[in-house]
Design an enzyme around this catalytic site. Sequence first.
Site, mmCIF file in Angstrom:
data_model
loop_
_atom_site.group_PDB
_atom_site.id
_atom_site.type_symbol
_atom_site.label_atom_id
_atom_site.label_comp_id
_atom_site.label_asym_id
_atom_site.label_seq_id
_atom_site.Cartn_x
_atom_site.Cartn_y
_atom_site.Cartn_z
ATOM 1 N N GLY A 10 0.838 -1.198 0.000
ATOM 2 C CA GLY A 10 0.000 0.000 0.000
ATOM 3 C C GLY A 10 0.868 1.242 0.000
ATOM 4 C CG MET A 14 -1.268 7.516 5.960
ATOM 5 S SD MET A 14 -0.482 8.503 7.247
ATOM 6 C CE MET A 14 -0.445 7.345 8.604
ATOM 7 N N GLY A 15 1.539 5.010 3.347
ATOM 8 C CA GLY A 15 2.426 3.877 3.080
ATOM 9 C C GLY A 15 3.791 4.346 2.606
ATOM 10 C CB ALA A 78 -10.544 0.159 7.556
ATOM 11 C CG ASN A 104 -7.418 4.765 11.414
ATOM 12 O OD1 ASN A 104 -6.669 4.479 12.348
ATOM 13 N ND2 ASN A 104 -7.517 5.979 10.928
ATOM 14 C CB SER A 130 -1.835 8.366 15.830
ATOM 15 O OG SER A 130 -2.308 9.704 15.800
ATOM 16 N N GLY A 131 -0.534 10.079 13.479
ATOM 17 C CA GLY A 131 0.408 11.163 13.212
ATOM 18 C C GLY A 131 0.328 11.694 11.805
ATOM 19 C CE LYS A 184 -4.773 6.502 14.944
ATOM 20 N NZ LYS A 184 -5.651 6.733 13.899
ATOM 21 C CG HIS A 187 -5.445 8.551 19.116
ATOM 22 N ND1 HIS A 187 -5.770 9.079 17.874
ATOM 23 C CD2 HIS A 187 -4.341 9.234 19.521
ATOM 24 C CE1 HIS A 187 -4.900 10.020 17.560
ATOM 25 N NE2 HIS A 187 -4.026 10.125 18.540
ATOM 26 C CG ASN A 188 -8.630 8.195 15.229
ATOM 27 O OD1 ASN A 188 -7.509 8.292 15.721
ATOM 28 N ND2 ASN A 188 -8.829 7.952 13.952
ATOM 29 C CD GLU A 191 -7.758 12.580 15.263
ATOM 30 O OE1 GLU A 191 -6.750 11.908 15.513
ATOM 31 O OE2 GLU A 191 -8.350 12.519 14.158
ATOM 32 C CE1 TYR A 192 -13.090 11.461 14.068
ATOM 33 C CE2 TYR A 192 -15.428 11.967 13.999
ATOM 34 C CZ TYR A 192 -14.315 11.402 13.417
ATOM 35 O OH TYR A 192 -14.418 10.788 12.192
HETATM 36 C C1 6PG Z 1 -4.265 10.013 13.212
HETATM 37 C C2 6PG Z 1 -5.558 10.401 12.572
HETATM 38 C C3 6PG Z 1 -5.755 9.617 11.310
HETATM 39 C C4 6PG Z 1 -6.797 10.185 10.405
HETATM 40 C C5 6PG Z 1 -8.163 9.982 10.920
HETATM 41 C C6 6PG Z 1 -9.069 11.096 10.569
HETATM 42 O O1 6PG Z 1 -4.312 9.638 14.370
HETATM 43 O O2 6PG Z 1 -3.241 10.101 12.540
HETATM 44 O O3 6PG Z 1 -6.616 10.157 13.444
HETATM 45 O O4 6PG Z 1 -5.967 8.290 11.667
HETATM 46 O O5 6PG Z 1 -6.566 11.505 10.103
HETATM 47 O O6 6PG Z 1 -8.600 8.790 10.321
HETATM 48 O O7 6PG Z 1 -10.332 10.628 10.684
HETATM 49 P P1 6PG Z 1 -11.575 11.349 10.096
HETATM 50 O O8 6PG Z 1 -11.426 11.357 8.610
HETATM 51 O O9 6PG Z 1 -12.707 10.492 10.551
HETATM 52 O O10 6PG Z 1 -11.565 12.734 10.667
#
Ligand code: 6PG
Length: 466
Positions: A10, A14-15, A78, A104, A130-131, A184, A187-188, A191-192
């Site tokens: 991939g 990211m890959g 995913a 994810n 993440s990052g 993870k 974590h997201n 993040e939201y």
């Molecule tokens: C991370 C981000 C990453 C991605 C999310 C965004 O930790 O690097 O969370 O995984 O940016 O998938 O998710 P949404 O598209 O749902 O905002």
Amino acid sequence: MTLANFGLYGLGTMGTALAHNIAENGFNLHVASYRKVDMDSFVANAPAFEGNFTGHDSLADMVRDMPAPRAIIFLIPAGQAVEEAIAQARPHMQPGDVLIDAGNSDFQDTRRRAADLEASGLAYMGMGVSGGEFGARTGPSMMVGGTASVWEAMRPMLEAISAKFEGEPCVDHVGPDGAGHFVKTVHNGIEYADMQLLAESYGLMRHGLTISPAEIGAEFERWNNGPMRSYLAEISAEVLQTIDPKTDKPLVDVIVDTAGQKGTGRWTAIEAQKLGVAANTVEAAVGARVWSAGREARAVGEEIFAPTRGTVAVTTAQIEHAALATRIIGHSQGFDLLSSASDEFGWDLDLSRCAEIWRAGCIIRSELLSGIADAFRNAPPAGLLAYAPEMAATLKDAVPALRAVVGAAIAAGHPVPVMTAALAWFDGMTQSRGTADLIQGQRDFFGRHSFARVDGGSGHHGPWAD
Ligand code: 6PG
């Protein structure tokens, strides 16, 4: 067990970034993607590592051509793409080989796939990464789920490529099967909530205090030198201070205000509901993204109701305190969910370690996380982060501002769903006697569901007429 033969499938954003990171750390890497790899363009951004890569025409070719034991990292979307990649790789794998899903993925899918592959002697790891692109290239935070022996075999490589917080690698084995992907996902979810609370702070300053985007950006920059210090505050400051070269307007003014979402925030809210954990800050953040997407309906609503958005009599310092209280409560809910899932699935998650590996590289890295790691080392009262002495002291100081800000925002017509959710949770969770006595009375009245009495025993009914 040792693993020295790494493959990556991939080569999207990211890959590619992760592949360059792996090579930069001195590892050789086999690479393949959906299409035949164009090695010239793949190494264009990292010519120094050209000798580290071996390109293959397909995933099946790569697995076949690699010497065993092989560790193959997937960085693909995913869902169906992961199913297909497993199906392509599997016939060419042998016991001792490992597949690592670094996307994810839904943790339930990861649990199922791990059980399935492990039954044939193959190893499967679900690894939260993440990052974003920058993190993948320079050092992401990684949450690894799978068997301990496979983690130990992967560990030198993963520690080398990870983010470092004061020299410590921000990667760890958090638990078996789906634990890494669950951590993870949560974590997201956090993040939201964190992104939304910054958006609410911005909205109040912009429309309630009539401050310009650039000045709000400068305010966020100030926040970033104090307890609200975080990667998300830092990038928000930069976004708000950016001018659109085409129109010379603040860039935020030309960005359509509909937020996308790929699913992890929603999954967090769903899993919280399933496990009976309150995560109303995450639910509120997901809900806010949902209504942001109803742009046309919002325009119709504005026409019908012609709402007025008034000024708010609060200071930016109060908004900062409100944001801090909301952040603590959002994290408290996220960690509560991690704890419940750990009990439910037998993962034995170390919550302090989860906080520690989020201190660098990941999107929610912030000033708060070291304090969170300390709080969980000392078992907070009722297991809740918000009740840990240091967090409670900060909340006692910041909740009055949260109350003032939410009150003023609601009175003046500004939606602040995540701040409101945090305050409702706080008020609900700091009263030993709430209002569910009436709920139980209602349930017994219409359905004879029974209730417990404060003076003892359960299974009671009220003297209602049939
Ligand atoms: C991370 C981000 C990453 C991605 C999310 C965004 O930790 O690097 O969370 O995984 O940016 O998938 O998710 P949404 O598209 O749902 O905002």
